[in-house]
Design a protein around this motif. Structure first.
Motif, mmCIF file in Angstrom:
data_model
loop_
_atom_site.group_PDB
_atom_site.id
_atom_site.type_symbol
_atom_site.label_atom_id
_atom_site.label_comp_id
_atom_site.label_asym_id
_atom_site.label_seq_id
_atom_site.Cartn_x
_atom_site.Cartn_y
_atom_site.Cartn_z
ATOM 1 N N HIS A 58 0.806 -1.225 0.000
ATOM 2 C CA HIS A 58 0.000 0.000 0.000
ATOM 3 C C HIS A 58 0.840 1.276 0.000
ATOM 4 O O HIS A 58 0.331 2.370 -0.195
ATOM 5 N N GLY A 59 2.143 1.114 0.161
ATOM 6 C CA GLY A 59 3.026 2.285 0.125
ATOM 7 C C GLY A 59 2.983 3.032 -1.201
ATOM 8 O O GLY A 59 3.235 4.237 -1.250
ATOM 9 N N TYR A 60 2.642 2.306 -2.293
ATOM 10 C CA TYR A 60 2.573 2.985 -3.589
ATOM 11 C C TYR A 60 1.531 4.092 -3.597
ATOM 12 O O TYR A 60 1.624 5.030 -4.369
ATOM 13 N N GLY A 61 0.534 3.962 -2.755
ATOM 14 C CA GLY A 61 -0.533 4.969 -2.715
ATOM 15 C C GLY A 61 -0.249 6.102 -1.742
ATOM 16 O O GLY A 61 -1.107 6.961 -1.536
ATOM 17 N N LEU A 62 0.899 6.100 -1.123
ATOM 18 C CA LEU A 62 1.211 7.120 -0.125
ATOM 19 C C LEU A 62 2.236 8.122 -0.664
ATOM 20 O O LEU A 62 3.058 7.777 -1.504
ATOM 21 N N ASP A 63 2.175 9.335 -0.140
ATOM 22 C CA ASP A 63 3.122 10.370 -0.545
ATOM 23 C C ASP A 63 3.983 10.725 0.671
ATOM 24 O O ASP A 63 3.586 11.535 1.508
ATOM 25 N N PRO A 64 5.159 10.100 0.803
ATOM 26 C CA PRO A 64 5.971 10.263 2.019
ATOM 27 C C PRO A 64 6.363 11.713 2.306
ATOM 28 O O PRO A 64 6.359 12.140 3.466
ATOM 29 N N LEU A 65 6.654 12.449 1.231
ATOM 30 C CA LEU A 65 7.051 13.853 1.428
ATOM 31 C C LEU A 65 5.902 14.641 2.045
ATOM 32 O O LEU A 65 6.084 15.437 2.965
ATOM 33 N N GLN A 66 4.705 14.364 1.545
ATOM 34 C CA GLN A 66 3.518 15.043 2.055
ATOM 35 C C GLN A 66 3.251 14.664 3.509
ATOM 36 O O GLN A 66 2.795 15.485 4.301
ATOM 37 N N ILE A 67 3.537 13.409 3.856
ATOM 38 C CA ILE A 67 3.351 12.957 5.243
ATOM 39 C C ILE A 67 4.191 13.828 6.168
ATOM 40 O O ILE A 67 3.713 14.323 7.202
ATOM 41 N N LEU A 68 5.445 14.071 5.798
ATOM 42 C CA LEU A 68 6.315 14.892 6.645
ATOM 43 C C LEU A 68 5.871 16.345 6.624
ATOM 44 O O LEU A 68 5.805 17.010 7.664
ATOM 45 N N LYS A 69 5.541 16.839 5.444
ATOM 46 C CA LYS A 69 5.183 18.258 5.321
ATOM 47 C C LYS A 69 3.898 18.594 6.060
ATOM 48 O O LYS A 69 3.639 19.745 6.386
ATOM 49 N N SER A 70 3.087 17.552 6.338
ATOM 50 C CA SER A 70 1.812 17.800 7.016
ATOM 51 C C SER A 70 1.989 18.093 8.501
ATOM 52 O O SER A 70 1.040 18.463 9.173
ATOM 53 N N ALA A 71 3.199 17.891 9.025
ATOM 54 C CA ALA A 71 3.386 18.116 10.476
ATOM 55 C C ALA A 71 4.764 18.695 10.783
ATOM 56 O O ALA A 71 5.524 18.153 11.569
ATOM 57 N N LEU A 72 5.079 19.800 10.126
ATOM 58 C CA LEU A 72 6.344 20.500 10.402
ATOM 59 C C LEU A 72 6.082 21.631 11.389
ATOM 60 O O LEU A 72 5.092 22.353 11.268
ATOM 61 N N PHE A 73 6.966 21.776 12.364
ATOM 62 C CA PHE A 73 6.809 22.829 13.366
ATOM 63 C C PHE A 73 8.117 23.606 13.494
ATOM 64 O O PHE A 73 9.201 23.004 13.485
ATOM 65 N N THR A 74 8.004 24.912 13.651
ATOM 66 C CA THR A 74 9.197 25.756 13.802
ATOM 67 C C THR A 74 9.726 25.655 15.229
ATOM 68 O O THR A 74 8.977 25.885 16.181
ATOM 69 N N GLU A 75 10.994 25.268 15.357
ATOM 70 C CA GLU A 75 11.642 25.137 16.686
ATOM 71 C C GLU A 75 13.126 25.442 16.558
ATOM 72 O O GLU A 75 13.725 25.139 15.540
ATOM 73 N N ASP A 76 13.715 25.993 17.636
ATOM 74 C CA ASP A 76 15.151 26.296 17.638
ATOM 75 C C ASP A 76 16.024 25.083 17.948
ATOM 76 O O ASP A 76 17.218 25.111 17.705
ATOM 77 N N HIS A 77 15.439 24.061 18.515
ATOM 78 C CA HIS A 77 16.174 22.873 18.951
ATOM 79 C C HIS A 77 17.152 22.383 17.880
ATOM 80 O O HIS A 77 16.756 22.144 16.743
ATOM 81 N N GLN A 78 18.433 22.237 18.279
ATOM 82 C CA GLN A 78 19.421 21.781 17.286
ATOM 83 C C GLN A 78 20.212 20.570 17.783
ATOM 84 O O GLN A 78 21.405 20.456 17.528
ATOM 85 N N GLN A 79 19.536 19.706 18.530
ATOM 86 C CA GLN A 79 20.181 18.475 19.008
ATOM 87 C C GLN A 79 19.647 17.287 18.213
ATOM 88 O O GLN A 79 18.607 17.379 17.566
ATOM 89 N N MET A 80 20.373 16.190 18.348
ATOM 90 C CA MET A 80 20.002 14.994 17.600
ATOM 91 C C MET A 80 18.680 14.409 18.108
ATOM 92 O O MET A 80 18.492 14.253 19.306
ATOM 93 N N ILE A 81 17.803 14.104 17.203
ATOM 94 C CA ILE A 81 16.532 13.433 17.551
ATOM 95 C C ILE A 81 16.596 12.032 16.937
ATOM 96 O O ILE A 81 16.831 11.890 15.732
ATOM 97 N N VAL A 82 16.433 11.036 17.784
ATOM 98 C CA VAL A 82 16.570 9.646 17.313
ATOM 99 C C VAL A 82 15.255 8.908 17.532
ATOM 100 O O VAL A 82 14.714 8.901 18.641
ATOM 101 N N VAL A 83 14.741 8.301 16.505
ATOM 102 C CA VAL A 83 13.602 7.381 16.639
ATOM 103 C C VAL A 83 14.141 6.007 16.262
ATOM 104 O O VAL A 83 14.530 5.782 15.114
ATOM 105 N N LYS A 84 14.236 5.126 17.260
ATOM 106 C CA LYS A 84 14.852 3.833 16.949
ATOM 107 C C LYS A 84 13.844 2.683 17.092
ATOM 108 O O LYS A 84 12.736 2.878 17.597
ATOM 109 N N ASP A 85 14.262 1.526 16.624
ATOM 110 C CA ASP A 85 13.439 0.312 16.717
ATOM 111 C C ASP A 85 12.091 0.430 16.004
ATOM 112 O O ASP A 85 11.068 -0.034 16.508
#
Ligand SMILES: Nc1nc2c(ncn2[C@@H]2O[C@H](COP(=O)(O)OP(=O)(O)OP(=O)(O)O)[C@@H](O)[C@H]2O)c(=O)[nH]1
Ligand SMILES: [Zn+2]
Length: 203
Positions: A58-85
């Motif tokens: 079902h990934g063919y029907g998804l737009d990954p770039l749009q998924i990210l662009k739908s939830a962007l927030f302005t923040e000053d934070h400049q540390q590493m963010i890790v999502v693992k597993d």
């Protein structure tokens, strides 16, 4: 293809025409394998597989770039963010057999952060296709880089390939690790910090 896939929440809406066409083909495949597709246990199997295979791709029907662009927030934070597993279920494009494992994703923001759940959603959007592990790794990295323009992105995927376990070379314990980095992660120190954060998961 699954119907109306503009939203990534609608994965259960199957196109009737495509489902029927897939089912017809699976009926032939089952018959070619020497089975009796009319026996009770197999009667509905072609339709079941038709739906399952659409779900698995079902990934063919998804737009990954749009998924990210739908939830962007302005923040000053400049540390590493890790999502693992992050669980990965994909299918090798050579044998259409599953490969599965974990993805570890990190980025260092540059003015924008993204809703955390969107990272596994992007992993899924690319994984639920016919893939090779290397391309999957690169696509996730490129998508995050393009959507957020961060200081760097790191993606590591560890996976077991059923085509190497159930058939072929039949190596039951082999795990393939792929990685892809941009920007700050190309520097030794940053990359090592990332590796140490996910290290307990890397063998
Ligand atoms: N690089 C890469 N190779 C993959 C991936 N998934 C499956 N493969 C490999 O794709 C290759 C296809 O090789 P072929 O020789 O054309 O196919 P085959 O005769 O079925 O190969 P064997 O698996 O060795 O029996 C195999 O070596 C698989 O292990 C992947 O994600 N990345
Ligand atoms: Zn394969």
């Amino acid at each position: 293809m699954i119907k109306e896939m503009k939203s990534y929440e609608k994965i259960e809406q199957y196109d009737t025409e495509i489902t029927e066409s897939l089912a017809d083909n699976y009926r032939i495949i089952i018959d070619n394998l020497g089975e009796d597709v009319t026996r009770e246990g197999l009667e509905k199997t072609p339709e079941r597989i038709a739906k399952a295979i659409q779900y698995l791709t079902h990934g063919y029907g998804l737009d990954p770039l749009q998924i990210l662009k739908s939830a962007l927030f302005t923040e000053d934070h400049q540390q590493m963010i890790v999502v693992k597993d992050i669980e990965v279920y994909s299918m090798c494009e050579h044998h259409m057999l599953p490969f599965f494992g974990k993805a570890h994703v990190a980025y260092i923001p540059n003015g924008k952060i993204v809703g955390l759940s969107k990272i596994p959603r992007v992993v899924d959007a690319y994984a639920r296709r016919m893939q090779v592990q290397e391309r999957l790794t690169d696509q996730i990295k490129n998508c995050i880089q393009e959507a957020l323009n961060p200081l760097g992105v790191a993606v590591v995927i560890e996976a077991q390939h059923m085509c190497m376990q159930m058939r072929g070379i039949q190596k039951q314990n082999s795990v393939t690790t792929t990685s892809s980095f941009t920007g700050a992660f190309e520097k030794d120190k940053t990359r090592k910090e990332f590796i140490s954060l996910v290290a307990n998961k890397l063998s």
